[in-house]
Scaffold this motif. Structure first.
Motif, mmCIF file in Angstrom:
data_model
loop_
_atom_site.group_PDB
_atom_site.id
_atom_site.type_symbol
_atom_site.label_atom_id
_atom_site.label_comp_id
_atom_site.label_asym_id
_atom_site.label_seq_id
_atom_site.Cartn_x
_atom_site.Cartn_y
_atom_site.Cartn_z
ATOM 1 N N VAL A 95 -35.871 21.092 36.736
ATOM 2 C CA VAL A 95 -35.830 22.503 37.122
ATOM 3 C C VAL A 95 -35.772 22.620 38.645
ATOM 4 C CG1 VAL A 95 -37.159 24.655 37.179
ATOM 5 C CG2 VAL A 95 -36.951 23.372 35.043
ATOM 6 N N VAL A 96 -36.585 21.838 39.333
ATOM 7 C CA VAL A 96 -36.572 21.861 40.805
ATOM 8 C C VAL A 96 -35.201 21.452 41.325
ATOM 9 C CG1 VAL A 96 -37.563 20.881 42.900
ATOM 10 C CG2 VAL A 96 -39.042 21.398 40.950
ATOM 11 N N GLN A 97 -34.629 20.419 40.744
ATOM 12 C CA GLN A 97 -33.308 19.952 41.166
ATOM 13 C C GLN A 97 -32.246 21.035 40.961
ATOM 14 O OE1 GLN A 97 -32.028 16.310 39.234
ATOM 15 N NE2 GLN A 97 -29.874 16.656 39.781
ATOM 16 N N LYS A 98 -32.275 21.704 39.798
ATOM 17 C CA LYS A 98 -31.300 22.775 39.506
ATOM 18 C C LYS A 98 -31.476 23.931 40.485
ATOM 19 C CE LYS A 98 -28.950 23.497 36.250
ATOM 20 N NZ LYS A 98 -27.487 23.440 36.035
ATOM 21 N N ALA A 99 -32.701 24.238 40.823
ATOM 22 C CA ALA A 99 -32.965 25.330 41.762
ATOM 23 C C ALA A 99 -32.375 25.022 43.130
ATOM 24 C CB ALA A 99 -34.473 25.571 41.869
ATOM 25 N N ILE A 100 -32.582 23.819 43.605
ATOM 26 C CA ILE A 100 -32.031 23.410 44.909
ATOM 27 C C ILE A 100 -30.509 23.464 44.886
ATOM 28 C CG2 ILE A 100 -31.772 21.476 46.514
ATOM 29 C CD1 ILE A 100 -34.600 20.571 45.659
ATOM 30 N N GLU A 101 -29.911 22.940 43.816
ATOM 31 C CA GLU A 101 -28.443 22.934 43.700
ATOM 32 C C GLU A 101 -27.896 24.357 43.673
ATOM 33 O OE1 GLU A 101 -27.813 20.728 40.129
ATOM 34 O OE2 GLU A 101 -28.127 18.762 41.075
ATOM 35 N N ALA A 102 -28.581 25.257 42.983
ATOM 36 C CA ALA A 102 -28.115 26.643 42.872
ATOM 37 C C ALA A 102 -28.124 27.332 44.224
ATOM 38 C CB ALA A 102 -28.992 27.409 41.880
ATOM 39 N N VAL A 103 -29.202 27.208 44.957
ATOM 40 C CA VAL A 103 -29.293 27.850 46.272
ATOM 41 C C VAL A 103 -28.288 27.232 47.241
ATOM 42 C CG1 VAL A 103 -30.776 28.253 48.275
ATOM 43 C CG2 VAL A 103 -31.690 28.521 45.952
ATOM 44 N N LYS A 129 -23.759 41.336 51.678
ATOM 45 C CA LYS A 129 -23.729 40.763 50.333
ATOM 46 C C LYS A 129 -24.849 39.749 50.118
ATOM 47 C CE LYS A 129 -19.724 38.360 52.181
ATOM 48 N NZ LYS A 129 -18.260 38.363 52.144
ATOM 49 N N ARG A 130 -25.247 39.648 48.863
ATOM 50 C CA ARG A 130 -26.322 38.740 48.486
ATOM 51 C C ARG A 130 -26.061 38.178 47.096
ATOM 52 N NH1 ARG A 130 -32.620 40.626 48.380
ATOM 53 N NH2 ARG A 130 -32.162 40.788 50.621
ATOM 54 N N ILE A 131 -26.391 36.910 46.901
ATOM 55 C CA ILE A 131 -26.408 36.310 45.568
ATOM 56 C C ILE A 131 -27.865 36.111 45.173
ATOM 57 C CG2 ILE A 131 -25.914 34.236 44.200
ATOM 58 C CD1 ILE A 131 -23.326 33.923 45.764
ATOM 59 N N HIS A 132 -28.185 36.552 43.967
ATOM 60 C CA HIS A 132 -29.543 36.447 43.429
ATOM 61 C C HIS A 132 -29.499 35.469 42.264
ATOM 62 C CE1 HIS A 132 -33.047 38.691 41.204
ATOM 63 N NE2 HIS A 132 -33.390 37.472 41.602
ATOM 64 N N THR A 133 -29.982 34.266 42.471
ATOM 65 C CA THR A 133 -29.944 33.249 41.425
ATOM 66 C C THR A 133 -31.368 32.937 40.956
ATOM 67 O OG1 THR A 133 -29.085 31.067 40.801
ATOM 68 C CG2 THR A 133 -29.974 31.298 43.039
ATOM 69 N N PHE A 134 -31.479 32.423 39.758
ATOM 70 C CA PHE A 134 -32.818 32.250 39.185
ATOM 71 C C PHE A 134 -32.858 31.119 38.163
ATOM 72 C CE2 PHE A 134 -30.555 34.813 36.139
ATOM 73 C CZ PHE A 134 -31.054 34.437 34.900
ATOM 74 N N ILE A 135 -34.078 30.642 37.925
ATOM 75 C CA ILE A 135 -34.338 29.720 36.829
ATOM 76 C C ILE A 135 -35.799 29.904 36.420
ATOM 77 C CG2 ILE A 135 -35.112 27.707 38.173
ATOM 78 C CD1 ILE A 135 -33.351 25.992 36.244
ATOM 79 N N ALA A 136 -36.093 29.687 35.152
ATOM 80 C CA ALA A 136 -37.444 29.882 34.641
ATOM 81 C C ALA A 136 -38.366 28.765 35.119
ATOM 82 C CB ALA A 136 -37.435 29.937 33.124
ATOM 83 N N THR A 137 -39.617 29.133 35.417
ATOM 84 C CA THR A 137 -40.582 28.147 35.924
ATOM 85 C C THR A 137 -41.875 28.085 35.125
ATOM 86 O OG1 THR A 137 -41.407 29.812 37.486
ATOM 87 C CG2 THR A 137 -39.709 28.289 38.301
ATOM 88 N N SER A 138 -42.008 28.902 34.075
ATOM 89 C CA SER A 138 -43.233 28.854 33.268
ATOM 90 C C SER A 138 -43.135 27.725 32.243
ATOM 91 C CB SER A 138 -43.452 30.184 32.547
ATOM 92 O OG SER A 138 -42.435 30.406 31.585
ATOM 93 N N PRO A 139 -44.239 27.120 31.887
ATOM 94 C CA PRO A 139 -44.210 26.028 30.893
ATOM 95 C C PRO A 139 -43.534 26.438 29.588
ATOM 96 C CG PRO A 139 -46.340 26.094 31.972
ATOM 97 C CD PRO A 139 -45.603 27.316 32.445
ATOM 98 N N ILE A 140 -43.821 27.659 29.100
ATOM 99 C CA ILE A 140 -43.247 28.090 27.819
ATOM 100 C C ILE A 140 -41.735 28.234 27.907
ATOM 101 C CG2 ILE A 140 -43.581 30.576 28.262
ATOM 102 C CD1 ILE A 140 -44.282 30.848 25.276
ATOM 103 N N HIS A 141 -41.223 28.724 29.041
ATOM 104 C CA HIS A 141 -39.769 28.869 29.199
ATOM 105 C C HIS A 141 -39.101 27.511 29.392
ATOM 106 C CE1 HIS A 141 -38.662 33.290 29.903
ATOM 107 N NE2 HIS A 141 -39.871 33.284 29.383
ATOM 108 N N MET A 142 -39.706 26.644 30.195
ATOM 109 C CA MET A 142 -39.089 25.341 30.447
ATOM 110 C C MET A 142 -39.013 24.519 29.169
ATOM 111 S SD MET A 142 -40.389 24.144 34.259
ATOM 112 C CE MET A 142 -42.149 24.307 33.955
#
Length: 518
Positions: free
Chosen positions: A119-127, A95-108
């Protein structure tokens, strides 16, 4: 990890299902997942667990049914999404969990409305949270194709530190060219330095999805995210069959790289996905299109007769397509010959009950149709497996055109061993048939899409009808499949198939208390 093996991550059941009109019910998703495992797919992204109870249920059932491929659920970088993903894949052997967050300036700026450090903080928390459910966590930098390299390195370093084993670099809007993708992967490959697998997810908006993926592989990517027939949002995703056959055919350019795909299952898998979704590859589609191995030019035909390699760089048999054995069965053929034929076509795991039902239908068809083709047989087998849960079954119908331009239909339907008949008028024969079915069943459907195609060639070709119908605005549209020499009968069966799928989905959700919901 074998650094020469390219991991095939199939997202047909997640991103592929987001193609307009490609919705599938749980039974259809399970059938595709089983075939993907047979194909040799390493990772099956079975869906987006938090999207709906239906998605959660489908992922959970796939997790229980698959024992070789890794089962993955997508999740946004939020606690609830990750929890749903973890619970949905809990029964999977891998099994695998695939989590994501946008990193482009336009999306952020415009979508997330978040500062880069957040965004970096949310990414760390998600993983970190995903690691409490599974050891295998993949992290995607959404819109990596338009992200700044310095910021991507910051995010990548952070999520690898939190435990991510795969870093996915999606060209979410299909914007980049092959040399740009290659440069991006090369720089991040050097930066990551073996700490995680680099993955690619390329969209096809400029027709470069496969080209970008192959370019990224040469720069160090070792996982590719793709779909059968290139299905996906907008212009679709990189097509698995094209990536796999490119690597196999041009070994000279890929220096020992290989995939785990059993290429002889490609054609069967393509046909199954096309039949279920109702979306056929265009005739000139590479590898699996109807004309992919057709030669009409006299010069080409002459060359082919003298030496196949003059105009074919791969053999039809490489993808499981037998071009030299297409019409062999008729009304005098027996069950043993029929069973042998369907095994040749890749249906070697069919149950005795399904085999007998398909054989009975074959005999009926053979009495009416002079020549039975491989496509006829394949569609018989697939149609039977897609229409097993029949709450309502079409027995017969009779149509008539009225003098004022209206049409009428008399329909007989079997329900709980009871035959129910009724009639109605409509704006054309199809509308009359569907309105009569609505009257008999008590369910009023809204037709969203309708298509009919000939399964094979000739005036006696089987008609394959696909209907997309909404029975409740709170639920997604259902897809129904119908098959018959008579287009009207096929239409009625397709409409009832959509209704049966809707009722099956309702029963499945009703039987569960949905304990995963928070």
């Amino acid at each position: 990890m074998d650094n020469n093996r390219i991991i095939i991550f199939d997202t047909t059941l997640r991103d592929g299902e987001q193609s307009p009109g490609a919705s599938m019910n749980t039974e259809e998703k399970i059938k595709i997942a089983i075939q993907l495992q047979k194909l040799g797919v390493d990772v099956i992204e079975a869906g987006f667990a938090a999207a709906s109870p239906g998605d959660f249920d489908a992922i959970s059932q796939i997790a229980s049914a698959i024992d070789k491929s890794t089962i993955c659920s997508l999740a946004r970088a939020t606690e609830n999404d990750i929890k749903q993903a973890g619970l949905a894949i809990a029964k999977a052997k891998r099994k695998r969990i695939h989590t994501f967050i946008a990193t482009s300036p336009i999306h952020m700026e415009h979508k997330l409305k978040m500062a880069p450090d957040k965004v970096v903080q949310k990414a760390i928390e998600a993983v970190t949270y995903a690691k409490t459910f599974v050891d295998d966590v993949e992290f995607s930098l959404e819109d990596a194709g338009r992200s700044e390299m310095s910021f991507m390195k910051e995010v990548v370093d952070a999520v690898i530190g939190a435990g991510a084993k795969t870093i996915n670099l999606p060209d979410t809007v299909g914007y980049r060219f092959p040399d740009e993708i290659k440069a991006m992967v090369a720089e991040l490959h050097k930066f990551i330095n073996g700490r995680a697998v680099i993955s690619l997810h390329n969209h096809n908006d400029l027709g470069l999805g496969v080209a970008n993926t192959l370019a990224g592989i040469t720069a160090g990517a070792r996982q590719v995210e793709c779909t059968i027939n290139g299905l996906g949002e907008r212009a679709g995703n990189a097509a698995m069959e094209e990536i796999v056959m490119a690597i196999k055919t041009r070994k000279d350019l890929f220096d020992g790289l290989y995939t785990s795909i059993n290429t002889k299952e490609i054609y069967t898998t393509s046909k199954l996905v096309a039949t279920i979704t109702g979306i056929e590859p265009q005739p000139n589609k590479a590898i699996v299109g109807k004309n992919a191995f057709a030669h009409e030019s006299g010069i080409h035909q002459d060359g082919m007769l003298k030496c196949q390699e003059t105009y074919e760089i791969m053999k039809p048999s490489d993808i499981g397509l037998d071009k030299n054995n297409s019409i062999v069965l008729g009304k005098h053929s027996g069950r043993a010959a029929f069973k042998d034929k369907i095994k040749q076509l890749g249906f070697d795991d069919i149950s005795d009950e399904d085999l007998q039902t398909a054989f009975d239908k074959f005999k009926v068809l053979a009495d009416k149709k002079k020549e039975i083709t491989d496509d006829d047989i394949s569609i018989l087998i697939t149609d039977e497996s897609l229409n097993k849960n029949k709450v309502y079954e079409l027995v017969s119908l009779q149509i008539a055109d009225c003098s004022n331009g209206m049409a009428s239909a008399a329909v007989c339907i079997k329900y709980n061993d009871e035959l129910i008949q009724d009639a109605a008028v409509g704006d054309g024969t199809i509308d009359a048939i569907f309105k009569t079915i609505d009257r008999i069943t008590g369910y009023k459907g809204e037709l969203n899409d309708y298509s009919v195609k000939a399964v094979s060639e000739g005036k006696d070709a089987l008609a394959k009808v696909v209907c997309k119908v909404t029975f409740n605005s709170d639920n997604p549209p259902m897809i129904g499949h119908g098959l018959s020499l008579d287009t009207m009968l096929a239409s009625g069966r397709a409409y009832l198939g959509a209704l049966n799928s809707y009722l099956s989905m309702k029963d499945s959700l009703r039987s569960k208390s949905n304990p995963h919901q928070v």
